[in-house]
Scaffold this active site. Structure first.
Site, PDB file in Angstrom:
ATOM      1  N   GLN A 131     -15.365  50.002   1.672  1.00  0.00           N
ATOM      2  CA  GLN A 131     -16.735  50.332   2.677  1.00  0.00           C
ATOM      3  C   GLN A 131     -16.916  51.379   3.030  1.00  0.00           C
ATOM      4  OE1 GLN A 131     -15.937  47.505   6.258  1.00  0.00           O
ATOM      5  NE2 GLN A 131     -17.357  48.917   7.457  1.00  0.00           N
ATOM      6  N   GLY A 132     -17.557  52.017   3.165  1.00  0.00           N
ATOM      7  CA  GLY A 132     -18.065  52.980   3.586  1.00  0.00           C
ATOM      8  C   GLY A 132     -18.949  53.564   4.683  1.00  0.00           C
ATOM      9  N   TYR A 133     -17.594  53.055   5.931  1.00  0.00           N
ATOM     10  CA  TYR A 133     -18.359  53.591   6.845  1.00  0.00           C
ATOM     11  C   TYR A 133     -17.894  54.751   8.344  1.00  0.00           C
ATOM     12  CZ  TYR A 133     -20.799  49.174   7.549  1.00  0.00           C
ATOM     13  OH  TYR A 133     -21.833  47.834   7.451  1.00  0.00           O
ATOM     14  N   SER A 134     -16.234  54.415   8.858  1.00  0.00           N
ATOM     15  CA  SER A 134     -15.806  55.804   9.124  1.00  0.00           C
ATOM     16  C   SER A 134     -15.933  56.686   8.459  1.00  0.00           C
ATOM     17  CB  SER A 134     -14.191  55.289   9.696  1.00  0.00           C
ATOM     18  OG  SER A 134     -14.449  53.833  10.388  1.00  0.00           O
ATOM     19  N   SER A 168     -10.510  51.341   2.769  1.00  0.00           N
ATOM     20  CA  SER A 168      -9.682  50.365   2.654  1.00  0.00           C
ATOM     21  C   SER A 168     -10.294  50.326   1.014  1.00  0.00           C
ATOM     22  CB  SER A 168      -9.578  49.641   3.241  1.00  0.00           C
ATOM     23  OG  SER A 168      -9.397  49.351   4.573  1.00  0.00           O
ATOM     24  N   GLU A 251     -17.884  39.906   9.228  1.00  0.00           N
ATOM     25  CA  GLU A 251     -16.660  40.857   9.610  1.00  0.00           C
ATOM     26  C   GLU A 251     -15.868  39.551  10.445  1.00  0.00           C
ATOM     27  OE1 GLU A 251     -14.358  44.803   9.488  1.00  0.00           O
ATOM     28  OE2 GLU A 251     -15.621  44.469  11.264  1.00  0.00           O
ATOM     29  N   SER A 385     -12.846  49.441  17.208  1.00  0.00           N
ATOM     30  CA  SER A 385     -11.331  49.934  18.362  1.00  0.00           C
ATOM     31  C   SER A 385     -11.301  48.969  20.232  1.00  0.00           C
ATOM     32  CB  SER A 385     -11.038  51.369  18.661  1.00  0.00           C
ATOM     33  OG  SER A 385     -11.923  51.463  19.461  1.00  0.00           O
ATOM     34  N   GLU A 387     -11.186  49.854  22.639  1.00  0.00           N
ATOM     35  CA  GLU A 387     -12.198  50.459  22.805  1.00  0.00           C
ATOM     36  C   GLU A 387     -13.887  50.076  22.883  1.00  0.00           C
ATOM     37  OE1 GLU A 387      -8.436  52.372  23.765  1.00  0.00           O
ATOM     38  OE2 GLU A 387      -9.681  51.527  22.497  1.00  0.00           O
TER      39      GLU A 387
END
Length: 406
Positions: A131-134, A168, A251, A385, A387
């Protein structure tokens, strides 16, 4: 949700339980308990072979529609499958990102050609996904992504440049689904596209990140003129935000119910250690363990209810409150379990066990409770997160003013 199992459901539970008992024997039996968060380095190739064995017998993508290669199981039967899988001690899967996230996203948003190209490979576990998100400057704030992609008309390919982080299993993946900015000058949610990018090419560099638990399941991924065909964009060009949010809804899917069974096993292991070393006689320890057991039962019940709400259309998996509440509940619970585990271990928890420790390369090994404590510190960060989950609840559910941005 009616939790009363029908005769058909009981028969299905017996079927999957018997199949797992028969197959988790011999060479497969040696894989019991291996893998999972913080332990993805364990027997990866062997677990890949096991997952392909599952596929050969129709036990992958069990919730997908039959026309896309799945079993088409009902919501409750999916819960049964994941609970029995976790209860059996079967090894953690190697393609959760493909089967549980990308596959349902392709079914929902992909073209027939994209579905025909990618779904069979996911079902058969022939292609693994990351997964290429962050990104370094866009973790929980996904709308801040800066990875760019431009369409090269001459070659008919997207050219991708940028960096992803905390990716990951990228080091063993064949493909990565990437959120990239395809409209120059666009800001925040606008101008993003959802691309499928092959990782085995010269334009991709993958650097593993060493973790506290001594593994390296997370990675930095650098794209330098990496290429993917023009038709490997899911949804409309520039409208990738909606696709990305749809994927995040999956997810929080039904496989998380199996997660609670794994948590129950971890809790029982801590209880047994407390009995063995006498710390169970401490009324404070005993009360904390009892509280964790009660909380976990409540978390499971809430997860079932929230899945039923999503199934019935009363809550949005991506933007509604159910998924956020569940993430807050289990991640905080798991961190508390890790803390109790260390208190139960006492001074022994500060040391590596006899016969374990640093090797010549500076790596060390940990017992299960040390690994639980260290890796669970990340539970309230990854996957959105605390938050961010609280902001979702405040803004989208309670209708409070949006958080001020600099």
């Amino acid at each position: 949700m009616d939790l009363t199992e029908s005769a058909e459901d009981r028969a299905f539970r017996a079927e999957i339980r018997d199949w797992l008992a028969d197959n988790l024997a011999g060479e497969w039996g040696a894989l019991k308990g291996l893998g999972g968060p913080g332990r993805e380095h364990e027997a990866h190739e062997e677990r890949l072979a096991w997952n392909r064995h599952l596929a050969e017998h129709g036990w992958t993508a069990v919730g997908w529609p039959t026309e896309h290669g799945g079993r088409g199981l009902s919501l409750w039967q999916q819960v049964i499958f994941h609970e029995e899988y976790a209860r059996s001690g079967a090894p953690a899967g190697v393609n959760h990102l493909g089967e549980q996230l990308l596959g349902p996203t392709l079914i929902a948003f992909g073209t027939p050609e994209q579905q025909q190209r990618f779904l069979p490979e996911i079902v058969a576990v022939r292609e693994l996904w990351a997964q290429g998100y962050s990104e370094p400057g866009a973790g929980s704030d996904l709308a801040a992504v800066q990875t760019r992609a431009r369409l090269d008309e001459a070659s008919g390919e997207w050219a991708v440049d940028g960096q992803k982080v905390w990716t990951s299993m990228a080091h063993v993946a064949d493909w990565c689904f990437v959120v990239a900015r395809t409209e120059p000058g666009s800001q925040r949610h606008r101008g993003l596209s959802f691309l499928l990018v092959p990782l085995q090419q010269d334009g991709v560099e993958i650097r593993p990140i060493e973790q506290l638990t001594s593994g390296s399941e997370f990675n930095e991924v650098f794209f330098s003129d990496a290429r993917t065909p023009a038709d490997h964009v899911i949804g409309e060009v520039g409208a990738g935000w909606g696709v990305a949010m749809g994927l995040l809804g999956f997810e929080r899917g039904v496989s998380t119910l199996g997660q609670t069974v794994g948590f129950a096993r971890e809790l029982e292991d801590v209880v047994q250690r407390a009995k063995a070393n006498g710390s169970i006689d401490d009324p404070v320890v005993r009360d904390r363990l009892a509280t964790l057991r009660t909380e976990l039962s409540a978390i499971r019940s809430y997860a079932l209810r929230s899945l039923a709400l999503v199934q019935g259309g009363e809550d949005s998996a991506a933007g509604g409150g159910a998924g956020s509440i569940f993430k807050l509940a289990w991640s905080g619970w798991h961190r508390r379990l890790g803390e109790v585990a260390m208190d139960v271990a006492g001074a022994e928890g500060l040391l590596t066990r006899a016969g374990r420790g640093l090797d010549g390369a500076g790596h060390y090994d940990l017992d299960a409770h040390q690994r639980l404590f260290l890796f669970s510190r990340a539970d309230t960060i990854y996957g959105g997160s605390d938050e961010i989950q609280k902001n979702i609840l405040a803004e989208r559910v309670l209708g409070l003013p949006k958080e001020a941005r600099a």
